[in-house]
Write a protein that holds these residues in place. Structure first.
Motif, mmCIF file in Angstrom:
data_model
loop_
_atom_site.group_PDB
_atom_site.id
_atom_site.type_symbol
_atom_site.label_atom_id
_atom_site.label_comp_id
_atom_site.label_asym_id
_atom_site.label_seq_id
_atom_site.Cartn_x
_atom_site.Cartn_y
_atom_site.Cartn_z
ATOM 1 N N ALA A 173 -7.826 -2.162 -7.675
ATOM 2 C CA ALA A 173 -7.282 -3.137 -6.732
ATOM 3 C C ALA A 173 -6.025 -3.751 -7.334
ATOM 4 O O ALA A 173 -5.904 -3.886 -8.560
ATOM 5 C CB ALA A 173 -8.298 -4.234 -6.421
ATOM 6 N N LEU A 214 -11.161 3.968 -9.178
ATOM 7 C CA LEU A 214 -11.279 2.852 -8.248
ATOM 8 C C LEU A 214 -10.451 1.696 -8.783
ATOM 9 O O LEU A 214 -10.434 1.450 -9.996
ATOM 10 C CB LEU A 214 -12.737 2.408 -8.089
ATOM 11 C CG LEU A 214 -13.731 3.444 -7.566
ATOM 12 C CD1 LEU A 214 -15.157 2.919 -7.702
ATOM 13 C CD2 LEU A 214 -13.430 3.788 -6.115
ATOM 14 N N LEU A 216 -6.477 -2.045 -2.078
ATOM 15 C CA LEU A 216 -7.543 -1.301 -2.740
ATOM 16 C C LEU A 216 -7.165 0.172 -2.778
ATOM 17 O O LEU A 216 -6.497 0.673 -1.865
ATOM 18 C CB LEU A 216 -8.871 -1.472 -2.000
ATOM 19 C CG LEU A 216 -9.386 -2.902 -1.814
ATOM 20 C CD1 LEU A 216 -10.724 -2.880 -1.080
ATOM 21 C CD2 LEU A 216 -9.513 -3.618 -3.146
ATOM 22 N N ASP A 217 -7.588 0.870 -3.818
ATOM 23 C CA ASP A 217 -7.310 2.302 -3.903
ATOM 24 C C ASP A 217 -8.501 3.033 -4.503
ATOM 25 O O ASP A 217 -9.290 2.463 -5.257
ATOM 26 C CB ASP A 217 -6.042 2.578 -4.714
ATOM 27 C CG ASP A 217 -6.110 2.025 -6.120
ATOM 28 O OD1 ASP A 217 -6.819 2.602 -6.958
ATOM 29 O OD2 ASP A 217 -5.438 1.002 -6.388
ATOM 30 N N TYR A 239 0.819 -1.211 0.000
ATOM 31 C CA TYR A 239 0.000 0.000 0.000
ATOM 32 C C TYR A 239 0.852 1.261 0.000
ATOM 33 O O TYR A 239 0.399 2.338 -0.399
ATOM 34 C CB TYR A 239 -0.929 0.003 1.227
ATOM 35 C CG TYR A 239 -0.223 0.327 2.523
ATOM 36 C CD1 TYR A 239 -0.198 1.629 3.024
ATOM 37 C CD2 TYR A 239 0.418 -0.662 3.263
ATOM 38 C CE1 TYR A 239 0.450 1.931 4.206
ATOM 39 C CE2 TYR A 239 1.061 -0.377 4.444
ATOM 40 C CZ TYR A 239 1.078 0.931 4.915
ATOM 41 O OH TYR A 239 1.730 1.225 6.087
ATOM 42 N N ARG A 295 -4.920 4.549 -0.425
ATOM 43 C CA ARG A 295 -4.662 3.130 -0.670
ATOM 44 C C ARG A 295 -4.791 2.397 0.664
ATOM 45 O O ARG A 295 -4.313 2.888 1.690
ATOM 46 C CB ARG A 295 -3.262 2.921 -1.247
ATOM 47 C CG ARG A 295 -3.102 3.460 -2.658
ATOM 48 C CD ARG A 295 -1.642 3.464 -3.086
ATOM 49 N NE ARG A 295 -1.036 2.141 -3.091
ATOM 50 C CZ ARG A 295 -1.110 1.278 -4.106
ATOM 51 N NH1 ARG A 295 -1.791 1.602 -5.192
ATOM 52 N NH2 ARG A 295 -0.514 0.097 -4.032
#
Length: 332
Positions: free
Chosen positions: A319, A317, A298-299, A26, A289
Motif C-alpha cells: 500500500a 502485497l 493498494l497493489d 495508481y 494497482r
C-alpha cells in the motif's frame, strides 16, 4: 482580503494540487509495486510518498519460503526529481534443523530524475542511481551499487515500459580450504562446497535458503557452513568476499481502467549475476494497482521465475500513502 486568507491561499493551492495528483497515483508504478518494472516518472514536487511495508513472499523450487518487507519513503525534492530511503527486512521461517531468522539486510538510498516528460512525439525518459548500505545483521559485506535507465511510452491500447540496469553484487563465500572436492572427504565440522540458490542482489548468503550438500532435504545454511557448525567454523567460512557485476533488463505493459481507478500490468525480465551463476534468471509477473482513497493505493502481484538458477514463485502485497509536504529548502 484579510491577511489570514492571503496566508492560507498558497497552502490551499498546494494541498489541492497534491490531492489532485494523488488521485491518479495508481497510474504511476514503482519497482516492486507490484512489478519489478517501473515507469519513467518521479514523485511530484514536495509530495511525500509513504510505502507501507510491502510484503514479498518467495517460495523456492527447493521448498523453502522467505518473506521480505521493504518500507520506503520517497520525496519530490525538485521538479521531476525524487530521493528515496528504504530498509530491507527479511524473515526466513524454520527449515529442517535451521531455526527461524529475521533482521535488517541493508539501508538503501536512491535518486531518480526524469529527463523528459512524455509528449505525443517523445517518450518519457528517466535515470536513477541507488546504493544499498551494509547496515544490519543480515547485510551484504560491501555496499551494492546500481544505475538504471527507464523509458515509458503510451499507445492507444496500453503503456509500454522498458527498464535496464547495471550494478554490483557481493556476498561472503566459504574459504576454499574449507570443504571438499568431488573425490574428497570434508574435514570434521565443515561442509562441501555449495551452490548458493537462490540469491537476490541485496540478500546476503547467510539468509538465503540453500540446498544442503549432505542431505536431500533443503536447509538454510550460513555461507556453506552447516547451521549446527561451531562459531569458529562459521567465522572461517566467512573469510572471503566474492563480488561481481549484475545486469537487469525487462519490459512491461499496463492498461488503466480509469472509471474504477485500477491499473492492470504484466512484465517479463531477465537478470544475470556474472561470476556467480552460469545463466541468467528469467521471470514474468502480473499485478494490479487500485486507488481506494484520494491518497491511498493498494497493489498486489504474482510472479514466477521460470528459467535460470533461482526458480521460485513470488507474491507481493503493498500500500502507498501520498501526502503533501513542506519544501526541504526554502527559496529566498
Amino acid at each position: 482580503m484579510p491577511r489570514p486568507s492571503l496566508a492560507l491561499g498558497p497552502v490551499a493551492a498546494l494541498l489541492l494540487a497534491a490531492t489532485a495528483r494523488a488521485q491518479t497515483e495508481y497510474h504511476d508504478t514503482d519497482a516492486g509495486r507490484p512489478l519489478r518494472i517501473e515507469d519513467a516518472t518521479a514523485t511530484a514536487r514536495y509530495a511525500l510518498g509513504v510505502q507501507l511495508p510491502p510484503l514479498r513472499v518467495e517460495h523456492t523450487a527447493s521448498g523453502v519460503t522467505r518473506l521480505r518487507a521493504e518500507p520506503k519513503l520517497s520525496y519530490g525534492v525538485l521538479p521531476r526529481t525524487e530521493v528515496e530511503l528504504r530498509a530491507t527486512l527479511l524473515y526466513v521461517p524454520p527449515s529442517g534443523q535451521a531455526p527461524r531468522r529475521a533482521g535488517v539486510a541493508g539501508i538503501g538510498v536512491s535518486a531518480l530524475h526524469a529527463l523528459t516528460i512524455e509528449t505525443p512525439d517523445h517518450p518519457a525518459l528517466a535515470l536513477a542511481a541507488d546504493v544499498l548500505l551494509p547496515v544490519g545483521s543480515f547485510a551484504s559485506p560491501l555496499p551494492v551499487y546500481s544505475g538504471k535507465a527507464m523509458l515509458t511510452r503510451t499507445f492507444r491500447a496500453a503503456r509500454v515500459h522498458v527498464n535496464g540496469a547495471l550494478g554490483t553484487w557481493n556476498l561472503s563465500v566459504p574459504n576454499p580450504l574449507v570443504g571438499c572436492g568431488p573425490n574428497q572427504v570434508a574435514p570434521p565440522g565443515t561442509s562441501c562446497p555449495f551452490v548458493p540458490e537462490p540469491f537476490i542482489p541485496d540478500t546476503p548468503c547467510d539468509v538465503a535458503p540453500m540446498p544442503d550438500a549432505s542431505d536431500a532435504a533443503p536447509s538454510a545454511r550460513l555461507c556453506g557452513a552447516p547451521a549446527t557448525a561451531s562459531a569458529s567454523t562459521r567465522q572461517l567460512a566467512l573469510s572471503r568476499t566474492r563480488y561481481g557485476r549484475r545486469w537487469f533488463l525487462g519490459a512491461a505493459v499496463d492498461r488503466a481502467v480509469a472509471v474504477h481507478s485500477v491499473l492492470l500490468a504484466a512484465d517479463v525480465y531477465a537478470e544475470s549475476f556474472e561470476r556467480l551463476y552460469g545463466r541468467p534468471d528469467v521471470g514474468a509477473e502480473i499485478g494490479a494497482r487500485h486507488q481506494v482513497a484520494p491518497n491511498v493505493v493498494l497493489d498486489a502481484g504474482i510472479g514466477r521465475r521460470v528459467a535460470g538458477v533461482n526458480r521460485a514463485t513470488l507474491v507481493t502485497l503493498g500500500a502507498t500513502l501520498t501526502v503533501a509536504a513542506r519544501p526541504l529548502v526554502r527559496a529566498h
